[in-house]
Design an enzyme around this catalytic site. Structure first.
Site, PDB file in Angstrom:
ATOM      1  CG  LEU A 149      58.869  61.432  79.010  1.00 11.09           C
ATOM      2  CD1 LEU A 149      59.332  61.053  77.618  1.00 11.09           C
ATOM      3  CD2 LEU A 149      59.780  60.762  80.014  1.00 11.09           C
ATOM      4  CE  LYS A 202      55.755  54.288  74.502  1.00 11.76           C
ATOM      5  NZ  LYS A 202      56.225  53.175  75.312  1.00 11.76           N
ATOM      6  CB  ALA A 248      59.449  71.613  82.415  1.00  8.98           C
ATOM      7  N   GLY A 249      57.762  68.353  83.064  1.00  4.70           N
ATOM      8  CA  GLY A 249      57.653  67.303  84.086  1.00  4.70           C
ATOM      9  C   GLY A 249      58.768  66.292  83.867  1.00  4.70           C
TER      10      GLY A 249
HETATM   11  N1  LIG Z   1      57.285  59.503  82.977  1.00  8.66           N
HETATM   12  C1  LIG Z   1      57.716  58.592  82.147  1.00  8.66           C
HETATM   13  O1  LIG Z   1      58.578  57.782  82.493  1.00  8.66           O
HETATM   14  C2  LIG Z   1      57.192  58.532  80.734  1.00  8.66           C
HETATM   15  C3  LIG Z   1      57.790  57.605  79.865  1.00  8.66           C
HETATM   16  C4  LIG Z   1      57.365  57.562  78.550  1.00  8.66           C
HETATM   17  C5  LIG Z   1      56.361  58.401  78.123  1.00  8.66           C
HETATM   18  N2  LIG Z   1      55.773  59.279  78.995  1.00  8.66           N
HETATM   19  C6  LIG Z   1      54.724  60.156  78.474  1.00  8.66           C
HETATM   20  O2  LIG Z   1      55.183  61.489  78.503  1.00  8.66           O
HETATM   21  C7  LIG Z   1      54.081  62.381  78.702  1.00  8.66           C
HETATM   22  C8  LIG Z   1      54.362  63.248  79.905  1.00  8.66           C
HETATM   23  O3  LIG Z   1      54.434  62.404  81.033  1.00  8.66           O
HETATM   24  P1  LIG Z   1      55.264  62.818  82.320  1.00  8.66           P
HETATM   25  O4  LIG Z   1      55.417  61.600  83.152  1.00  8.66           O
HETATM   26  O5  LIG Z   1      56.461  63.583  81.923  1.00  8.66           O
HETATM   27  O6  LIG Z   1      54.195  63.783  83.010  1.00  8.66           O
HETATM   28  P2  LIG Z   1      54.411  64.809  84.203  1.00  8.66           P
HETATM   29  O7  LIG Z   1      55.690  64.497  84.918  1.00  8.66           O
HETATM   30  O8  LIG Z   1      53.145  64.846  84.942  1.00  8.66           O
HETATM   31  O9  LIG Z   1      54.657  66.181  83.450  1.00  8.66           O
HETATM   32  C9  LIG Z   1      53.634  66.908  82.867  1.00  8.66           C
HETATM   33  C10 LIG Z   1      53.939  68.360  83.055  1.00  8.66           C
HETATM   34  O10 LIG Z   1      52.889  69.097  82.433  1.00  8.66           O
HETATM   35  C11 LIG Z   1      52.576  70.194  83.283  1.00  8.66           C
HETATM   36  N3  LIG Z   1      51.214  70.659  83.050  1.00  8.66           N
HETATM   37  C12 LIG Z   1      50.053  70.036  83.315  1.00  8.66           C
HETATM   38  N4  LIG Z   1      49.013  70.812  82.998  1.00  8.66           N
HETATM   39  C13 LIG Z   1      49.527  71.965  82.522  1.00  8.66           C
HETATM   40  C14 LIG Z   1      48.949  73.163  82.036  1.00  8.66           C
HETATM   41  N5  LIG Z   1      47.622  73.328  81.961  1.00  8.66           N
HETATM   42  N6  LIG Z   1      49.781  74.141  81.641  1.00  8.66           N
HETATM   43  C15 LIG Z   1      51.106  73.978  81.700  1.00  8.66           C
HETATM   44  N7  LIG Z   1      51.724  72.858  82.145  1.00  8.66           N
HETATM   45  C16 LIG Z   1      50.928  71.864  82.555  1.00  8.66           C
HETATM   46  C17 LIG Z   1      52.758  69.639  84.672  1.00  8.66           C
HETATM   47  O11 LIG Z   1      52.889  70.717  85.572  1.00  8.66           O
HETATM   48  P3  LIG Z   1      52.929  70.498  87.151  1.00  8.66           P
HETATM   49  O12 LIG Z   1      54.374  70.213  87.437  1.00  8.66           O
HETATM   50  O13 LIG Z   1      52.472  71.804  87.665  1.00  8.66           O
HETATM   51  O14 LIG Z   1      52.029  69.357  87.475  1.00  8.66           O
HETATM   52  C18 LIG Z   1      54.016  68.798  84.510  1.00  8.66           C
HETATM   53  O15 LIG Z   1      55.180  69.577  84.698  1.00  8.66           O
HETATM   54  C19 LIG Z   1      52.851  61.486  78.905  1.00  8.66           C
HETATM   55  O16 LIG Z   1      52.165  61.355  77.700  1.00  8.66           O
HETATM   56  C20 LIG Z   1      53.451  60.159  79.321  1.00  8.66           C
HETATM   57  O17 LIG Z   1      52.646  59.061  79.015  1.00  8.66           O
HETATM   58  C21 LIG Z   1      56.180  59.366  80.284  1.00  8.66           C
END
Ligand SMILES: NC(=O)c1ccc[n+]([C@@H]2O[C@H](COP(=O)([O-])OP(=O)(O)OC[C@H]3O[C@@H](n4cnc5c(N)ncnc54)[C@H](OP(=O)(O)O)[C@@H]3O)[C@@H](O)[C@H]2O)c1
Length: 291
Positions: A13, A179, A10-11
């Site tokens: 996205l 993409k 729950a980051g």
């Molecule tokens: N951010 C954007 O704007 C965006 C846009 C388009 C696509 N995306 C894609 O969406 C995907 C996620 O990106 P994001 O930016 O949302 O990433 P993020 O904010 O880093 O969220 C990832 C989440 O996964 C959790 N996590 C990591 N390791 C884990 C584990 N072993 N067990 C349980 N939870 C775990 C993290 O926990 P913690 O909070 O403890 O670190 C964090 O809450 C990626 O593939 C990215 O390329 C992102």
């Protein structure tokens, strides 16, 4: 009883998706938190580009059965996050993989009867503590990730009105490759040279490097798909211009010393090229440089 979604990751996205699922009336909980308090409830405060604000409170569930799982970890964290959760999957569970990058489920012992839905999003969000700052709500596509039915599941129809610009795509593979090919040009170059996306259009040396990456990607993808449009450079430069001031996620991760998704973007291309004995020197070099 309402259908229950578990969110793994729950980051940025994952929270944006969780909020949409909640608005659609589904029961939400998070699972697999890695910092100990996995059963604790999780608070997310979302701020949207139009100033709208939304608060969500999701209970943690580390032991209950899972029928619908949204995976939104970074690609490189998928195996570590997902493996402990697999024994909890119910028969014919649905997994939605909301990630950029490809191949994060490859080789994992997923149940044969689960339905995998692939999702990619052009939305943008970043987090400060519990607050998710949504920069843009752009199109998100979902579609079957296997040789599966072409029609969306029932929950998709319930979700669509609550998730801005959510679309079902019958040819998700093409959508993902379009993409990925652009990401494979913009992300590593902006990370390596610590520059905003627009630099790829303005700097002749970067543009030439972008052309080499795009050309190699096109050569590979055309081998895999005879209808591949071979226009990666045009699409990459178009996006770089349209998002000229933006920082790519890979640049942000690299700058902050966090692992990047390079192995699931350019690294995925290299893994596809290997059995074809197709050399991809520009991609191999940039993967090595970012490691
Ligand atoms: N951010 C954007 O704007 C965006 C846009 C388009 C696509 N995306 C894609 O969406 C995907 C996620 O990106 P994001 O930016 O949302 O990433 P993020 O904010 O880093 O969220 C990832 C989440 O996964 C959790 N996590 C990591 N390791 C884990 C584990 N072993 N067990 C349980 N939870 C775990 C993290 O926990 P913690 O909070 O403890 O670190 C964090 O809450 C990626 O593939 C990215 O390329 C992102």
């Amino acid at each position: 009883m309402s259908l229950r979604w578990h969110i793994l990751g729950a980051g940025n996205l994952g929270s944006l998706a969780g909020a949409a699922l909640q608005r659609a009336g589904f029961d939400i909980c998070h699972t697999g938190a890695r910092h100990g308090a996995a059963d604790a409830s999780l608070h997310r405060h979302l701020i949207y580009p139009d100033g709208r604000q939304e608060s969500c409170q999701w209970p943690g569930d580390t032991t209950g059965p899972i029928t619908h799982l949204l995976i939104a970890t970074k690609a490189q964290d998928t195996a570590t996050a997902l493996l402990p959760v697999l024994p909890r999957l119910r028969a014919a569970a649905t997994l939605v993989r909301l990630q950029n990058g490809l191949g994060s489920l490859d080789g994992l012992p997923l149940p044969a009867d689960c339905r995998i839905i692939e999702a990619i999003s052009n939305s943008g969000a970043w987090r400060a503590g519990d607050t998710i700052n949504v920069v843009a709500e752009n199109p998100t596509w979902m579609g079957d990730g296997g040789a599966a039915a072409l029609t969306p599941p029932d929950w998709f129809d319930a979700l669509q009105p609550h998730w801005p610009a959510l679309h079902w795509h019958v040819d998700m593979r093409r959508q993902q490759w379009l993409k990925l090919s652009v990401n494979a040009v913009i992300n590593p170059l902006t990370a390596l040279h610590d520059c905003p996306n627009g630099a790829l259009c303005d700097d002749p040396a970067l543009r030439a490097h972008a052309a080499r990456l795009a050309d190699e990607a096109d050569q590979l993808l055309a081998r895999l798909d005879p209808d591949w449009p071979n226009d990666t450079l045009v699409r990459a430069l178009h996006l770089a211009r349209a998002t000229a001031q933006n920082t790519s996620s890979m640049r942000a991760d690299y700058r902050a010393g966090r692992p990047t998704e390079i192995d699931y973007i350019n690294g995925w291309l290299l893994r596809q090229a290997a059995p074809l004995a197709l050399p991809m020197p520009a991609h191999a070099a940039i993967v090595a440089a970012l490691h």
